[in-house]
Design a protein around this motif. Sequence first.
Motif, mmCIF file in Angstrom:
data_model
loop_
_atom_site.group_PDB
_atom_site.id
_atom_site.type_symbol
_atom_site.label_atom_id
_atom_site.label_comp_id
_atom_site.label_asym_id
_atom_site.label_seq_id
_atom_site.Cartn_x
_atom_site.Cartn_y
_atom_site.Cartn_z
ATOM 1 N N LYS A 278 0.804 -1.217 0.000
ATOM 2 C CA LYS A 278 0.000 0.000 0.000
ATOM 3 C C LYS A 278 0.841 1.273 0.000
ATOM 4 C CE LYS A 278 -3.738 -2.456 0.118
ATOM 5 N NZ LYS A 278 -4.611 -2.568 -1.071
ATOM 6 N N THR A 279 1.957 1.286 0.692
ATOM 7 C CA THR A 279 2.761 2.492 0.820
ATOM 8 C C THR A 279 4.103 2.330 0.113
ATOM 9 O OG1 THR A 279 3.799 1.780 2.893
ATOM 10 C CG2 THR A 279 1.685 2.963 3.051
ATOM 11 N N GLU A 280 4.724 3.465 -0.164
ATOM 12 C CA GLU A 280 6.020 3.442 -0.839
ATOM 13 C C GLU A 280 7.085 2.810 0.036
ATOM 14 O OE1 GLU A 280 9.184 6.670 -2.644
ATOM 15 O OE2 GLU A 280 7.028 7.076 -2.809
ATOM 16 N N GLN A 281 7.006 3.060 1.350
ATOM 17 C CA GLN A 281 7.983 2.466 2.261
ATOM 18 C C GLN A 281 7.849 0.939 2.278
ATOM 19 O OE1 GLN A 281 5.990 4.965 2.960
ATOM 20 N NE2 GLN A 281 7.407 6.725 3.231
ATOM 21 N N ALA A 282 6.595 0.474 2.291
ATOM 22 C CA ALA A 282 6.375 -0.975 2.295
ATOM 23 C C ALA A 282 6.867 -1.607 0.996
ATOM 24 C CB ALA A 282 4.893 -1.262 2.497
ATOM 25 N N ARG A 283 6.658 -0.928 -0.139
ATOM 26 C CA ARG A 283 7.137 -1.459 -1.418
ATOM 27 C C ARG A 283 8.658 -1.495 -1.454
ATOM 28 N NH1 ARG A 283 5.520 1.074 -6.676
ATOM 29 N NH2 ARG A 283 6.577 -0.821 -7.389
ATOM 30 N N GLU A 284 9.303 -0.441 -0.938
ATOM 31 C CA GLU A 284 10.758 -0.403 -0.922
ATOM 32 C C GLU A 284 11.317 -1.536 -0.076
ATOM 33 O OE1 GLU A 284 14.382 2.802 -0.201
ATOM 34 O OE2 GLU A 284 12.294 3.370 0.198
ATOM 35 N N LEU A 285 10.699 -1.777 1.070
ATOM 36 C CA LEU A 285 11.139 -2.880 1.925
ATOM 37 C C LEU A 285 10.937 -4.218 1.228
ATOM 38 C CD1 LEU A 285 12.177 -3.931 4.628
ATOM 39 C CD2 LEU A 285 9.799 -3.876 5.469
ATOM 40 N N CYS A 286 9.795 -4.358 0.562
ATOM 41 C CA CYS A 286 9.503 -5.599 -0.167
ATOM 42 C C CYS A 286 10.529 -5.849 -1.267
ATOM 43 C CB CYS A 286 8.089 -5.538 -0.735
ATOM 44 S SG CYS A 286 7.622 -6.963 -1.759
ATOM 45 N N LEU A 287 10.880 -4.798 -1.999
ATOM 46 C CA LEU A 287 11.850 -4.947 -3.078
ATOM 47 C C LEU A 287 13.242 -5.273 -2.547
ATOM 48 C CD1 LEU A 287 10.767 -2.009 -5.429
ATOM 49 C CD2 LEU A 287 10.444 -4.452 -5.818
ATOM 50 N N LYS A 288 13.591 -4.708 -1.398
ATOM 51 C CA LYS A 288 14.878 -5.042 -0.796
ATOM 52 C C LYS A 288 14.912 -6.507 -0.379
ATOM 53 C CE LYS A 288 16.149 -0.429 0.890
ATOM 54 N NZ LYS A 288 16.402 0.411 2.089
ATOM 55 N N GLN A 289 13.804 -6.989 0.170
ATOM 56 C CA GLN A 289 13.733 -8.397 0.548
ATOM 57 C C GLN A 289 13.810 -9.314 -0.681
ATOM 58 O OE1 GLN A 289 10.082 -8.589 2.762
ATOM 59 N NE2 GLN A 289 11.009 -7.856 4.675
ATOM 60 N N ALA A 290 13.330 -8.808 -1.819
ATOM 61 C CA ALA A 290 13.422 -9.580 -3.057
ATOM 62 C C ALA A 290 14.789 -9.436 -3.724
ATOM 63 C CB ALA A 290 12.327 -9.145 -4.026
ATOM 64 N N ASP A 291 15.704 -8.707 -3.085
ATOM 65 C CA ASP A 291 17.068 -8.509 -3.579
ATOM 66 C C ASP A 291 17.098 -7.714 -4.891
ATOM 67 O OD1 ASP A 291 19.828 -8.702 -3.394
ATOM 68 O OD2 ASP A 291 19.919 -10.586 -4.523
ATOM 69 N N VAL A 292 16.144 -6.767 -5.045
ATOM 70 C CA VAL A 292 16.116 -5.910 -6.227
ATOM 71 C C VAL A 292 17.166 -4.812 -6.070
ATOM 72 C CG1 VAL A 292 14.759 -4.236 -7.527
ATOM 73 C CG2 VAL A 292 13.711 -6.377 -6.772
ATOM 74 N N VAL A 293 18.011 -4.670 -7.093
ATOM 75 C CA VAL A 293 19.071 -3.666 -7.025
ATOM 76 C C VAL A 293 18.948 -2.606 -8.116
ATOM 77 C CG1 VAL A 293 20.697 -5.260 -5.945
ATOM 78 C CG2 VAL A 293 20.610 -5.080 -8.456
ATOM 79 N N GLY A 294 18.050 -2.802 -9.081
ATOM 80 C CA GLY A 294 17.932 -1.809 -10.152
ATOM 81 C C GLY A 294 16.918 -2.218 -11.195
ATOM 82 N N TRP A 295 17.112 -1.658 -12.384
ATOM 83 C CA TRP A 295 16.177 -1.858 -13.483
ATOM 84 C C TRP A 295 16.865 -2.515 -14.672
ATOM 85 C CZ3 TRP A 295 11.062 -0.592 -12.938
ATOM 86 C CH2 TRP A 295 10.725 0.293 -11.913
#
Length: 336
Positions: A278-295
């Motif tokens: 729902k929030t940008e902070q939650a998405r950022e945390l989710c992406l970090k947990q998914a090991d996303v580093v870029g595009w």
Amino acid sequence: MSTLTGTPTTTTADRTRRPRLSGMTWLVWRQHRATYWTVLCAAVLLAAWMTYQHIQLMDFLDASDWTDKDVARSGEKSDAHIEPMRWIWPVLAMIPIVLGVFVGAPLLAGDLEHGTSKLVVTQSGSGARWLATKLGVTALVIGVTTTALSISYGRWSDALQDSLMPWMSWAEGSTFDNTGPVPVALSLFTVVGGLAIGLVLRRTLAAMVVTFGFGILVQFVWGHFRLSLGDVVTLTTDNGAFAESAQPQIPDSAYGIDISYITSNGDLLGRSTCFSEKTEQARELCLKQADVVGWSVEYLPKSQMAGMQWLGSSILLALTAAVTVFLFTWGRKRLV
């Protein structure tokens, strides 16, 4: 002097007489002259109309000093030049199908259905010569008309894309399929395919119906594989998915194919990853947990357009040649 010696004189009428068709070529042209003249006249009118639209556009751009002003937002005046382009797209897209149905399908089916082929091959020449002449004259008419339309439309669309329609992508069918050698190759393949269908079915109406479906199928398959003719360029970043200007920028004229998240080990994740947060902070945390580093961004540069068009046209012409071989190897037995 020439009269006394019996030497034949050359009259002015003889010297100015134009070369005329003869033999099998004359027979084929006379038999299908209504169809050929209709195609030629329709192409001339359509090419002239597109040329007129191009001239009108250039006059408008010159009067608007379009190099210094944003004429794309000049209201109704610019819309008057954009609207004709929008309705001409479906017309041009249907041309290969129309040519296949009304030129290709009846060309042999009509003669086989009414028995004309028997008379021709027994009176005027061999079946192979008759078939070759039909193919040659028809291919010449189709090639000339579609080349003229391709040139006229290409000049007009280039001017529009550079000024009033920068959002018009070169990789879409509206531009890619109607410029360069593509419309010629598409039309020839559909027409020769219609000839083969008419040869097999030996009934004009049935051949026209099946050719219509064949033309639709050709357009669908071509549109599906069009982008695979180019070499996809990939850009990646490793400065995160939320950093400022993190997403790599592709050239303005490039055609974007796909954009994905990239992980530290090089795996790609769809853009829907963590979309439910729902929030940008939650998405950022989710992406970090998914090991996303870029595009990761995939695109086709416009510089590949000509090469893609010629490669695709070569494939279509090779298929046309294969159908032509079928017509000569198997078709000669069915001409009587």
